[in-house]
Design an enzyme around this catalytic site. Structure first.
Site, PDB file in Angstrom:
ATOM      1  N   SER A 137     117.852   4.952   0.040  1.00  0.00           N
ATOM      2  CA  SER A 137     118.290   4.986  -1.365  1.00  0.00           C
ATOM      3  C   SER A 137     118.517   3.559  -1.868  1.00  0.00           C
ATOM      4  O   SER A 137     118.172   3.218  -3.003  1.00  0.00           O
ATOM      5  CB  SER A 137     119.602   5.763  -1.499  1.00  0.00           C
ATOM      6  N   GLY A 188     121.004  23.715  11.307  1.00  0.00           N
ATOM      7  CA  GLY A 188     120.693  23.383   9.912  1.00  0.00           C
ATOM      8  C   GLY A 188     119.236  23.038   9.779  1.00  0.00           C
ATOM      9  O   GLY A 188     118.704  22.253  10.576  1.00  0.00           O
ATOM     10  N   THR A 236     116.819  10.367   6.121  1.00  0.00           N
ATOM     11  CA  THR A 236     118.054  10.677   6.842  1.00  0.00           C
ATOM     12  C   THR A 236     117.693  11.001   8.291  1.00  0.00           C
ATOM     13  O   THR A 236     118.293  10.479   9.242  1.00  0.00           O
ATOM     14  CB  THR A 236     118.794  11.866   6.193  1.00  0.00           C
ATOM     15  N   ASN A 243     117.128  19.342   4.447  1.00  0.00           N
ATOM     16  CA  ASN A 243     116.544  18.025   4.313  1.00  0.00           C
ATOM     17  C   ASN A 243     116.616  17.171   5.563  1.00  0.00           C
ATOM     18  O   ASN A 243     115.669  16.477   5.914  1.00  0.00           O
ATOM     19  CB  ASN A 243     117.360  17.290   3.255  1.00  0.00           C
ATOM     20  N   ALA A 244     117.756  17.244   6.224  1.00  0.00           N
ATOM     21  CA  ALA A 244     117.957  16.396   7.389  1.00  0.00           C
ATOM     22  C   ALA A 244     117.444  17.090   8.656  1.00  0.00           C
ATOM     23  O   ALA A 244     116.599  16.552   9.376  1.00  0.00           O
ATOM     24  CB  ALA A 244     119.439  16.059   7.523  1.00  0.00           C
ATOM     25  N   LYS A 253     130.014   4.608   5.491  1.00  0.00           N
ATOM     26  CA  LYS A 253     128.605   4.662   5.907  1.00  0.00           C
ATOM     27  C   LYS A 253     127.842   3.422   5.419  1.00  0.00           C
ATOM     28  O   LYS A 253     127.142   2.770   6.195  1.00  0.00           O
ATOM     29  CB  LYS A 253     127.990   5.926   5.287  1.00  0.00           C
ATOM     30  N   LYS A 283     130.879  10.330  -4.252  1.00  0.00           N
ATOM     31  CA  LYS A 283     130.234  11.619  -3.985  1.00  0.00           C
ATOM     32  C   LYS A 283     130.542  12.555  -5.131  1.00  0.00           C
ATOM     33  O   LYS A 283     131.599  12.466  -5.743  1.00  0.00           O
ATOM     34  CB  LYS A 283     130.784  12.233  -2.697  1.00  0.00           C
ATOM     35  N   LYS A 299     128.269   4.741  -4.361  1.00  0.00           N
ATOM     36  CA  LYS A 299     126.971   5.325  -4.005  1.00  0.00           C
ATOM     37  C   LYS A 299     127.189   6.600  -3.216  1.00  0.00           C
ATOM     38  O   LYS A 299     127.982   6.630  -2.283  1.00  0.00           O
ATOM     39  CB  LYS A 299     126.178   4.335  -3.126  1.00  0.00           C
TER      40      LYS A 299
HETATM   41  N1  GLU Z   1     123.749  12.545   0.502  1.00  0.00           N
HETATM   42  C1  GLU Z   1     123.292  11.589   1.450  1.00  0.00           C
HETATM   43  C2  GLU Z   1     124.420  11.182   2.369  1.00  0.00           C
HETATM   44  O1  GLU Z   1     125.373  11.909   2.556  1.00  0.00           O
HETATM   45  C3  GLU Z   1     122.566  10.414   0.795  1.00  0.00           C
HETATM   46  C4  GLU Z   1     123.381   9.604  -0.154  1.00  0.00           C
HETATM   47  C5  GLU Z   1     122.577   8.579  -0.938  1.00  0.00           C
HETATM   48  O2  GLU Z   1     121.380   8.436  -0.716  1.00  0.00           O
HETATM   49  O3  GLU Z   1     123.206   7.947  -1.792  1.00  0.00           O
HETATM   50  O4  GLU Z   1     124.365  10.168   3.001  1.00  0.00           O
END
Ligand code: GLU
Length: 417
Positions: A351, A216, A188, A219-220, A92, A104, A68
């Protein structure tokens, strides 16, 4: 090698492994991704030329569930960065205890230079290149730096055309109309706020009057600034890739984040906002603020600047913003940092909720999603805090210990080790 994100990630793992006495076999498995795909993406540009882009997908570990993690569109994407980010996703998901592994993806591209049509063709080409290796039970992508719900929708559509059936759970961060979850857009940041609340309680800080700088405004960071402003914090500095702004009156002034957002929509940047002075992104990090929130890219807090930081608390909304050498300096200086794999896990947690909703084809309200998110984030914070206290270690190492314990359990249960 300090600036190589994968070396940094492995140094973090090493520190946790030593603290917890991790068996060598498990440590070795965690030292490399299970699979890394490198794909070539030839795209017909609007002017008729063909341009070839390079894309990656790193599938790091799936002991606890399908890989994921997001897909990044950025000119600086490289294989070591993607590998590091996929490792951090593994950690994470395990830190917050959701049944997913880590992956990723990324494409080397500056999406701001592409037309909408070119961006769509690139997004679809990426899925055509990797579709056999992704899917709801294999690997589930999502947004990351410079990727959006619209891009997720194109990717889902391409995937569904290829496999000939609906499969909304193959990707998350989708628009609501295609099975996205309520709350995912700002999750996030919201998750970051839930853990920030726990951290400030530990430090005895009250929101009112407490100053915050956010690096930044994507989104976050933009949502984090908005939510914290509502909670009574004083947002005194913000930045984007073009530069940073700090309010003229640092002692009692604050920015209206909504107005800064409006200014950015109009001018393309936060810089030039009324009542502020323009500074560099590097200077923003050293401002005399109570709370610092790196919410952009990796390696911004390093051994070069860690001694000059003035914040009491750092909440890492970006992935990998602090290098291992800087961790030591911050910890020695008594600065509390909530590490990325905990602080920004709200995104992947919602997610996960999105996938759960897709699988049951039944959708929750925003309130339901946020309630569940809050519980998961607070439980994770407490699990990490408990290990921090037990082993007398910094929060990052404590989060890694928490995560590695859980991934190890999965590996043992599978008979892998
Ligand atoms: N890109 C986000 C992260 O780094 C979300 C990843 C996701 O929702 O799978 O956590």
């Amino acid at each position: 090698m300090a600036s190589n994100p994968f070396s940094n990630a492995m140094a973090q793992l090493e520190k946790a492994a030593t603290t917890m006495g991790l068996p060598v076999s498990i440590h070795q498995i965690l030292q490399q991704p299970k699979r890394v795909l490198t794909v070539s993406l030839p795209i017909r540009m609007d002017n008729g030329d063909v341009r070839v882009f390079t894309g990656y997908r790193s599938q790091y570990n799936d002991a606890l569930g399908p890989f994921k993690g997001g897909i990044r569109f950025h000119p600086d994407v490289n294989i070591d960065e993607v590998k590091a980010l996929s490792f951090w996703m593994t950690m994470k998901c395990a830190t917050v205890g959701i049944p997913l592994g880590g992956g990723k993806g990324g494409i080397i591209v500056n999406p701001k230079e592409l037309s909408e049509g070119e961006l769509e063709r690139l997004s679809r080409a990426y899925i055509r290149a990797i579709y056999k290796y992704v899917g709801p039970t294999q690997d589930v992508p999502a947004p990351d730096v410079y990727t959006t719900p619209t891009i997720m929708a194109w990717m889902l559509d391409e995937y569904e055309r290829l496999v000939g059936e609906h499969a909304p759970g193959m990707i998350t961060g989708k628009p609501l109309s295609l099975g996205g979850s309520q709350g995912r857009g700002f999750s996030t940041a919201q998750g970051g706020v839930y853990v920030l609340r726990e951290a400030v309680k530990k430090l005895g800080i009250q929101p009112q009057g407490t100053s915050v700088a956010v690096q930044g405004f994507g989104n976050a960071g933009s949502f984090m600034a908005k939510i914290l402003e509502k909670e009574g914090y004083r947002i005194v500095a913000l930045s984007d890739s073009k530069g940073a702004i700090v309010v003229n009156d640092m002692a009692s002034g604050s920015l209206s984040v909504t107005q800064v957002d409006g200014h950015k929509q109009q001018t393309g940047s936060v810089t030039g906002f009324n009542g502020t002075k323009e500074i560099s992104n590097a200077d923003l990090l050293k401002l005399p603020v109570d709370i610092l929130i790196p919410a952009a890219l990796e390696n911004v807090i390093t051994k070069e600047n860690a001694a000059e930081l003035q914040a009491k608390l750092i909440v890492e909304l970006a992935n990998g913003p602090v290098t291992p050498e800087a961790d030591v300096i911050l910890h020695d200086r008594g600065i509390l940092f909530v590490p990325d794999i905990l602080a920004n896990a709200g995104g992947v947690t919602v997610s996960y909720f999105e996938q759960v909703q897709n699988a049951s084809n039944y959708y929750w309200t925003e309130e339901e999603a946020l309630q569940k998110l809050e519980k998961i984030m607070i439980d994770a914070f407490n699990a990490v805090w408990e290990r921090k206290t037990r082993f007398n270690i910094d929060m990052r190492t404590a989060a890694f210990v928490t995560a590695v314990e859980r991934v190890s359990e999965g590996m043992k249960a599978r008979g892998l080790v």
